[in-house]
Design a protein around this motif. Structure first.
Motif, PDB file in Angstrom:
ATOM      1  N   PHE A  89     -22.129 -12.910  41.942  1.00 50.15           N
ATOM      2  CA  PHE A  89     -21.043 -11.779  42.007  1.00 50.15           C
ATOM      3  C   PHE A  89     -19.794 -12.228  41.558  1.00 50.15           C
ATOM      4  O   PHE A  89     -19.091 -11.338  41.036  1.00 50.15           O
ATOM      5  CB  PHE A  89     -21.382 -11.218  43.171  1.00 50.15           C
ATOM      6  N   VAL A  90     -19.259 -13.369  41.673  1.00 55.06           N
ATOM      7  CA  VAL A  90     -18.010 -13.776  41.472  1.00 55.06           C
ATOM      8  C   VAL A  90     -17.859 -14.461  40.420  1.00 55.06           C
ATOM      9  O   VAL A  90     -16.667 -14.331  39.531  1.00 55.06           O
ATOM     10  CB  VAL A  90     -17.374 -14.796  42.708  1.00 55.06           C
ATOM     11  N   MET A 130     -14.865  -2.631  55.339  1.00 54.46           N
ATOM     12  CA  MET A 130     -15.875  -3.507  55.714  1.00 54.46           C
ATOM     13  C   MET A 130     -16.504  -3.043  56.927  1.00 54.46           C
ATOM     14  O   MET A 130     -17.567  -3.486  57.529  1.00 54.46           O
ATOM     15  CB  MET A 130     -15.613  -5.006  55.659  1.00 54.46           C
ATOM     16  N   MET A 133     -29.865  -8.229  50.438  1.00 53.35           N
ATOM     17  CA  MET A 133     -28.445  -8.688  50.630  1.00 53.35           C
ATOM     18  C   MET A 133     -28.034  -8.190  52.044  1.00 53.35           C
ATOM     19  O   MET A 133     -27.243  -9.006  52.757  1.00 53.35           O
ATOM     20  CB  MET A 133     -27.687  -8.590  49.630  1.00 53.35           C
ATOM     21  N   LEU A 163     -29.532 -10.260  54.602  1.00 56.72           N
ATOM     22  CA  LEU A 163     -29.242 -11.730  54.855  1.00 56.72           C
ATOM     23  C   LEU A 163     -27.779 -11.780  55.461  1.00 56.72           C
ATOM     24  O   LEU A 163     -27.502 -12.656  56.436  1.00 56.72           O
ATOM     25  CB  LEU A 163     -28.903 -12.200  53.200  1.00 56.72           C
ATOM     26  N   LEU A 164     -26.901 -10.825  55.280  1.00 57.12           N
ATOM     27  CA  LEU A 164     -25.734 -10.750  55.910  1.00 57.12           C
ATOM     28  C   LEU A 164     -25.641 -10.250  57.458  1.00 57.12           C
ATOM     29  O   LEU A 164     -24.891 -10.528  58.369  1.00 57.12           O
ATOM     30  CB  LEU A 164     -24.791  -9.457  55.202  1.00 57.12           C
ATOM     31  N   LEU A 184     -28.037 -11.329  59.493  1.00 55.05           N
ATOM     32  CA  LEU A 184     -28.587 -12.412  60.205  1.00 55.05           C
ATOM     33  C   LEU A 184     -27.356 -13.093  61.040  1.00 55.05           C
ATOM     34  O   LEU A 184     -27.880 -13.949  62.170  1.00 55.05           O
ATOM     35  CB  LEU A 184     -28.970 -13.619  59.266  1.00 55.05           C
ATOM     36  N   PHE A 202     -19.036 -14.002  52.259  1.00 54.67           N
ATOM     37  CA  PHE A 202     -20.320 -13.627  51.563  1.00 54.67           C
ATOM     38  C   PHE A 202     -20.103 -12.132  51.242  1.00 54.67           C
ATOM     39  O   PHE A 202     -20.282 -11.381  50.102  1.00 54.67           O
ATOM     40  CB  PHE A 202     -21.552 -14.144  51.955  1.00 54.67           C
ATOM     41  N   ARG A 203     -19.892 -11.239  52.158  1.00 54.08           N
ATOM     42  CA  ARG A 203     -19.864  -9.795  52.170  1.00 54.08           C
ATOM     43  C   ARG A 203     -18.860  -9.243  51.141  1.00 54.08           C
ATOM     44  O   ARG A 203     -19.132  -8.528  50.361  1.00 54.08           O
ATOM     45  CB  ARG A 203     -19.611  -9.161  53.508  1.00 54.08           C
ATOM     46  N   THR A 204     -17.605 -10.099  51.357  1.00 57.99           N
ATOM     47  CA  THR A 204     -16.511  -9.713  50.281  1.00 57.99           C
ATOM     48  C   THR A 204     -16.820 -10.107  48.951  1.00 57.99           C
ATOM     49  O   THR A 204     -16.793  -9.279  48.141  1.00 57.99           O
ATOM     50  CB  THR A 204     -15.334 -10.612  50.736  1.00 57.99           C
ATOM     51  N   ALA A 205     -17.764 -11.292  48.709  1.00 55.23           N
ATOM     52  CA  ALA A 205     -18.001 -11.677  47.402  1.00 55.23           C
ATOM     53  C   ALA A 205     -18.810 -10.516  46.737  1.00 55.23           C
ATOM     54  O   ALA A 205     -18.834 -10.276  45.324  1.00 55.23           O
ATOM     55  CB  ALA A 205     -18.574 -13.042  47.406  1.00 55.23           C
ATOM     56  N   PHE A 206     -19.888 -10.033  47.656  1.00 55.43           N
ATOM     57  CA  PHE A 206     -20.902  -9.100  46.890  1.00 55.43           C
ATOM     58  C   PHE A 206     -20.290  -7.641  46.770  1.00 55.43           C
ATOM     59  O   PHE A 206     -20.688  -7.099  45.828  1.00 55.43           O
ATOM     60  CB  PHE A 206     -22.222  -8.954  48.150  1.00 55.43           C
ATOM     61  N   TYR A 207     -19.239  -7.473  47.472  1.00 54.30           N
ATOM     62  CA  TYR A 207     -18.619  -5.931  47.073  1.00 54.30           C
ATOM     63  C   TYR A 207     -17.552  -6.173  46.224  1.00 54.30           C
ATOM     64  O   TYR A 207     -17.194  -5.065  45.594  1.00 54.30           O
ATOM     65  CB  TYR A 207     -17.974  -5.579  48.662  1.00 54.30           C
ATOM     66  N   LEU A 212     -23.421  -3.141  43.049  1.00 54.40           N
ATOM     67  CA  LEU A 212     -24.369  -2.889  44.103  1.00 54.40           C
ATOM     68  C   LEU A 212     -23.702  -2.564  45.558  1.00 54.40           C
ATOM     69  O   LEU A 212     -24.250  -2.343  46.664  1.00 54.40           O
ATOM     70  CB  LEU A 212     -25.629  -3.211  44.179  1.00 54.40           C
ATOM     71  N   LEU A 253     -23.123  -2.021  51.562  1.00 51.89           N
ATOM     72  CA  LEU A 253     -22.452  -1.768  52.878  1.00 51.89           C
ATOM     73  C   LEU A 253     -23.087  -0.722  53.518  1.00 51.89           C
ATOM     74  O   LEU A 253     -23.314  -0.752  54.775  1.00 51.89           O
ATOM     75  CB  LEU A 253     -20.933  -1.384  52.278  1.00 51.89           C
ATOM     76  N   ILE A 254     -23.538   0.341  52.737  1.00 47.93           N
ATOM     77  CA  ILE A 254     -24.223   1.536  53.807  1.00 47.93           C
ATOM     78  C   ILE A 254     -25.403   1.090  54.434  1.00 47.93           C
ATOM     79  O   ILE A 254     -25.489   1.261  55.677  1.00 47.93           O
ATOM     80  CB  ILE A 254     -24.538   2.525  52.591  1.00 47.93           C
ATOM     81  N   SER A 269     -24.372  -1.259  57.350  1.00 44.76           N
ATOM     82  CA  SER A 269     -23.849  -0.608  58.447  1.00 44.76           C
ATOM     83  C   SER A 269     -25.176   0.015  59.352  1.00 44.76           C
ATOM     84  O   SER A 269     -25.174   0.174  60.578  1.00 44.76           O
ATOM     85  CB  SER A 269     -22.661   0.648  58.291  1.00 44.76           C
TER      86      SER A 269
END
Lengths: 270, 309
Positions: free
Chosen positions: A17-18, A260, B97, B100-101, B103, B111-116, B174, B179-180, B183
């Motif tokens: 992703f990065v 977030m 994903m 995974l987050l 866990l 990682f969450r930031t990277a995905f978003y 995605l 994120l949805i 949560s």
């Protein structure tokens, strides 16, 4: 064991992703020779930061930037004001037809933009707004269903006693909205403002349809024009792409904890 | 006493105030949504060139589309193909994903930031980035594939790969869906899993019988918004492939756009946009209806019946 696997997956996916960002950044600071080298250069000898300035002056990007800033700032102000006002109206009053109107509001989110695109074009044409920034600014001043929904959900979590206490002290509805709810809504407003900013900043179809004179172009149109005119000038295109990505990225990092913390999700449930 | 009550009633009655508060949206809805919507329906019954005489043609636009326009069916099929690829991948990958987050590992925030991150930029910048990654000559993707001994295809130049290329570029965004779902996962009471663990229910069964049913409403929302966005796909295709090669990525929305702003056939374009609206609505309703079988709202966990969907 399972933990190692999970970390492995997380790192692999994050890289996916990065990496494209980093690749673009690296492309932007390369030399022409490094660009066409094979195998590709992953770490340029020297980072040519001046590429950014050179790319920027190849087309009137200052003008495009100015147009983008005008659109984004004015429409964001309008969006925050109107959406919060309407959300307050739905959250804090009972009135005949409220629930029905709210359902219409939710349903309006499902209408594809394509259906409205053509008549909106004709409408703005009739008003003489084509080739001005107005079509990109004015609609935001009437609120957007998704943001109204999100803010309404947020207001519902604010105790009604606060309103009642204020009313006892003689405050009217406007004062309760502007003096009490607006400040309390700050986190949700940051979220809405950030989302709207990103949408407006990245918008391509709106400017494409409503603008045709280069002096009115926004940055997204400028970049696509640049791509067309200088297809081979990969380094410059990469540089402008990175510049275009910067404001949303900065905003994202500032507003991160609001984006977030799951407020998007919790508003969806309601 | 009577006076007090009546004055209180007068003060607590809503009066005009709520209408003043919601009036911006009502006005905006009429002028920028309902009005245009009605007008576009009206237009769809006309032969409506951008300049010159317009002529009432009844349902001719719709008939022509269905009976005589192979491009209509072609672009509809391309869009459907895209949706069939995009929606399941978008949902399944976002779900995995998010799991995974969820866990609770260290560094999850990073990682969450990277995905978003890619969701933050979109449109032109995103497409520009992908056009290099896919480039057959200096492209990053084919270089990396080459390292593993695979000869990468000409992603954007080969009709059989172009749609896939657009799907992958779209999936890069995605983060919002993820994120949805995340949560939603975080809202599931931990006690459910504890109880299951104590009773010796294995992990995969917990996912199947607790996580999926409890996540139902969020999944439903994610599926419907994915369908809507898949059918409206335009920006990426317009910029990445311009509909090519050989019309293999000529999406439905692009055909509408061309009819309106290239061929200036506004009536026909309006009729097509209504077909799109009807399709999106029908599919959303279908998903919504079918969801009765697999979505549970009251936090109650059912057995097999619930998880099968």
């Amino acid at each position: 064991m399972a933990k190692t696997l999970a970390y492995g997956l997380l790192i692999f996916l994050s890289a996916l992703f990065v990496a494209p960002f980093l690749w673009t950044l690296i492309t932007a600071v390369k030399t022409e020779a490094e660009l066409t080298a094979f195998p590709p250069v992953f770490w340029p000898e020297t980072w040519h930061w001046e590429n950014f300035g050179i790319a920027w002056t190849k087309l009137p990007f200052n003008t495009f930037l100015m147009n983008s800033v005008i659109v984004v700032v004015l429409s964001t102000i309008g969006q925050l004001f109107s959406s919060s006002l309407v959300a307050f109206g739905f959250a804090r009053f009972r009135f005949p037809g409220r629930d029905l109107i709210f359902i219409v509001l939710l349903a309006s989110m499902m209408i594809p933009w394509d259906v409205k695109m053509i008549p909106l074009y004709m409408q703005f044409n009739f008003l003489g707004w084509i080739n001005t920034l107005k079509p990109l600014i004015v609609p935001a001043w009437f609120g957007e269903a998704f943001f109204i929904f999100l803010l309404r959900q947020y207001i519902m979590t604010i105790p009604m006693e606060i309103d009642e206490a204020a009313r006892m002290d003689g405050a009217n509805a406007w004062q309760i909205y502007s003096r009490i709810h607006l400040p309390l809504m700050m986190p949700a407003l940051v979220l809405v403002g950030t989302f709207h900013f990103m949408n407006a900043w990245n918008d391509y179809l709106g400017p494409l349809i409503f603008l045709n004179d280069q002096t009115k172009y926004t940055l997204t149109l400028g970049l696509s024009l640049f791509k067309g005119l200088h297809e081979q000038d990969t380094i410059s295109i990469a540089a402008v792409t990175i510049i275009l990505c910067l404001p949303p990225l900065v905003l994202f990092f500032v507003a991160q904890r609001y984006i977030m913390d799951g407020s998007i999700g919790s508003s969806v449930k309601g | 006493m009577a006076d007090v009550r009546s004055s209180r009633r007068r003060r607590s009655g809503p009066g005009l105030a709520p209408w003043l508060f919601i009036s911006p949206w009502i006005f905006g809805f009429v002028v920028f949504t309902a009005g245009p919507l009605a007008f576009s329906l009206y237009m769809s019954f006309f032969d409506w060139p951008i300049v010159g005489e317009r002529e009432f043609v009844g349902i001719d636009n719709y008939l022509t589309m269905v009976m005589e326009d192979p491009q209509f069916w072609e672009s509809l099929w391309i869009t459907t193909k895209f949706a069939l690829l995009f929606v399941p991948f978008n949902i399944v990958l976002s779900f995995l994903m998010a799991m995974l987050l969820n866990l609770g590992l260290k560094g999850t925030g990073v990682f969450r930031t990277a995905f978003y991150l890619p969701s933050v930029i979109s449109g032109v910048a995103l497409v520009t980035i992908w056009s290099w990654i896919y480039s057959s000559r200096y492209g990053l993707l084919n270089y990396l594939l080459g390292l593993t001994g695979i000869e990468g295809p000409n992603w954007l130049g080969d009709p059989s790969f172009a749609v896939v290329a657009i799907v992958i570029a779209s999936l890069w965004g995605l983060g919002g869906t993820m994120l949805i779902l995340l949560s939603g996962l975080q809202a599931i009471p931990k006690e459910l899993y504890e109880a299951a663990r104590i009773s010796g229910v294995p992990g995969w069964a917990q996912t199947l019988f607790i996580t999926l049913p409890m996540l139902g409403p969020m999944l439903l929302f994610a599926i419907i918004t994915s369908i809507i966005s898949a059918f409206q796909q335009l920006t990426i295709a317009l910029l990445l492939t311009k509909g090519g090669p050989l019309g293999s990525t000529y999406f439905f929305a692009m055909y509408i756009y061309d009819n309106a702003f290239k061929y200036f056939d506004m009536g026909y374009a309006a009729a097509m946009s209504w077909i799109m609206f009807a399709l999106v609505l029908a599919m959303s309703l279908l998903v919504l209806k079918s969801s009765a079988a697999w979505v549970h709202y009251e936090g109650e966990v059912k057995g097999k019946d619930g998880a099968n969907g």
